[in-house]
Design a protein around this motif. Sequence first.
Motif, PDB file in Angstrom:
ATOM      1  N   TYR A  29      58.827  19.403   9.233  1.00 38.40           N
ATOM      2  CA  TYR A  29      58.161  18.590   8.218  1.00 38.40           C
ATOM      3  C   TYR A  29      58.455  17.121   8.501  1.00 38.40           C
ATOM      4  O   TYR A  29      59.568  16.772   8.924  1.00 38.40           O
ATOM      5  N   VAL A  30      57.450  16.290   8.281  1.00 38.03           N
ATOM      6  CA  VAL A  30      57.619  14.846   8.461  1.00 38.03           C
ATOM      7  C   VAL A  30      57.274  14.169   7.138  1.00 38.03           C
ATOM      8  O   VAL A  30      56.203  14.389   6.580  1.00 38.03           O
ATOM      9  N   ARG A  70      66.742  15.211   9.801  1.00 38.99           N
ATOM     10  CA  ARG A  70      67.592  15.035  10.981  1.00 38.99           C
ATOM     11  C   ARG A  70      67.256  13.779  11.796  1.00 38.99           C
ATOM     12  O   ARG A  70      68.094  13.294  12.542  1.00 38.99           O
ATOM     13  N   HIS A  71      66.019  13.324  11.721  1.00 40.73           N
ATOM     14  CA  HIS A  71      65.617  12.202  12.568  1.00 40.73           C
ATOM     15  C   HIS A  71      64.870  11.159  11.748  1.00 40.73           C
ATOM     16  O   HIS A  71      64.239  11.488  10.744  1.00 40.73           O
ATOM     17  N   HIS A 158      62.115  12.930   9.687  1.00 40.30           N
ATOM     18  CA  HIS A 158      61.695  14.160  10.361  1.00 40.30           C
ATOM     19  C   HIS A 158      62.744  15.236  10.112  1.00 40.30           C
ATOM     20  O   HIS A 158      63.935  14.989  10.259  1.00 40.30           O
ATOM     21  N   GLY A 159      62.284  16.420   9.749  1.00 43.96           N
ATOM     22  CA  GLY A 159      63.248  17.473   9.487  1.00 43.96           C
ATOM     23  C   GLY A 159      62.585  18.810   9.318  1.00 43.96           C
ATOM     24  O   GLY A 159      61.569  19.106   9.957  1.00 43.96           O
TER      25      GLY A 159
END
Lengths: 331, 343
Positions: A29-30, A70-71, A158-159
């Motif tokens: 998912y973003v 995470r990002h 982002h994850g």
Amino acid sequence: MFDLKDVLKLSKDGKYIVPDMSGKGMLPYVLSFDTHGGTLPVTVPAFPGQLTTGFIGPNLTDADTGMIVRHVTYSSPSTGEPFQCTVQLRDSNNRLYMNNPIHIKTWAGLMVGGTLQQQRGITPAFMFEPLVLESAHKVQLLIAGLDNAQETMRAYLHGAVAATKPGPQYAWITKFYRDMQARANGYVYPYYITTNTVPVLTSGQTNAQFDVKLGENVELFSAMAISDGDFEFSVTEARTGETLMNGKIAAAAGLGNANFPTIFKTPYRLPDGARLRFSFSDLSGSSNTIYFTLQGRKILVPFSKFNVYDREFMNAYPVPSLTREPVGVYE
Amino acid sequence: MISVPIFTKDKAGALYLNDAAIDVGGGVLAPQQIQNPLTVPAASSASQPGGATTVLESPTDSYQEILSLIANLDVTQNVNKRLLVEMVDYAHSQRALTNRPVPALHVFGTQKNPFFLDDEYTQSIFLNPQQILKFIFTNPLIGTDAVISFLAESTKIKNRAVESNRELMKQVKNLAFRTRQLLPFWFAPETNLDGSKIIPGVTLPANASRNLTFYNRRNDLTLILNTILAHPGNFSDATGDLRGIAGYEIFTPYDDQPLQNQPVAMDCGAGNPAFPYRMSTPLIIGPNESFTVTLSSYVNVSVDWFFTFHGLGLDSKHGDPGEWNTSGGYQSYPEPALLRSIE
């Protein structure tokens, strides 16, 4: 985060690799700014203007487990150099994820390896401790422009999200979320540390010192800096005099940015009450503004044996091993 | 990835160099045409593209584990942006590593930043001695030849070492077991550029949206997609630098749930083989499943977009793998202790 073990397994007779379809229970998912913050890209006013926007945890059909981030990436559609700003994250419980606003290039990854019409790549900034964003919960982002003109930008988290409610058939997702939510609610969350004021060194200035007092136990994983020019620096725990390095090191050799951070091979752990002292010396020969960031996580549980670091940090507590077990008692 | 400790000890504890380490080392596989870069002739018409085929072949005396792919493609050249490639792995029943021709720019990294196939996101390619990996290039551009030099970096494992070293034999058997079913896979859309049935992609009119359909037509292949690769075709615009000139939205198979709350700008969520964009967790696409990606233009000019997913394919068409041996027998039941990475 991604592990083949979650999506592949061996057949019972051991002859085949078969897909573990419970892996479909987790989806990438973003997440970008809450649409109330404006349609992308958002406009950040010129310095010293600020924009307050935020991210709202996604709520997929049949699932309300939120998102594991995470990002982080960002971009600016404007021409020329990507614009500069500082950012600060704060959640609905008023918990800050940075002690002060940090430079966006030390928080989010930026496009690399290409310009107009070229093939481009992206190296998202990696969060060593994931941010847990519960469904429908909001995280506020305060963006302060550093340029003299207003600019537009996009930013994304982002994850992963669960595509279904955790249940027995998705045992690993259930366990994963339970662990993550316990961490988020209770005892550990991502944290960024920077100086309380932004160092602006004059040409050739040496040993400009900036102290930061830490409120809780902190574990740090990487260091980054964005500056006008080269500088050298050292990091010291001021109470004990323990240093992170044996002398000053040049930023050009020792510091990356969010795309390519300088990763500590062993985490740098500091207890509650520690005081970090950053010392900067200019090497550029002109005025030098430095945005220095350490990335890690806050840990709210105490050490199992607090005397270990009390002894190290010279607190007033007596050291039990010396007071309770005098020499000769076990003859 | 095959690895052999460089030191070994005898029963008395004395230290020696490991014999097997001499026979396991870095290697490079290049196509035969590498002395003269491979020329892919120009298309003669929109429906008749130019083509060229070459192979990477493992030598007779060694196994090869291909770890990365590298090419010298100039990304500013329009012909290179449209050059397509298909890969067929002859070591494994001529299986395809792509669902259709995919942009070569989404397969090959650069010398400085190769496209690595040996990390946790994908799968290396294992070749027995004298087995080949075939590359079929397609040039759909009329009037311009494409010229490409490419190679694969690999680990070279000498036959004699596999036959004589038990530990190495186990590693090779395990790798053979994995690669028999797991393959690196490039997944291009069914949608074609306007006027073409050859080039996977989409022409995005100014400030408009278009859908790309990704359809896994195989009934024996599960896809574990975790990498997004994209690049624009040539375009002209007076404003100069245009970052994030398009955005994408991915929708899940069956229920069409969006996997983002707003379109993701390409420069924040799509990469290239040199700097691939990895999703935090993979998107798993079962056999015969399809899903949609919507591309939206942010600019006032029409731009061609090439959009590819990359990841792992889990091939389940093979029957009983049988016994693996070094004299031509192929697959093996794995040594249980060696499958920890999967179990």
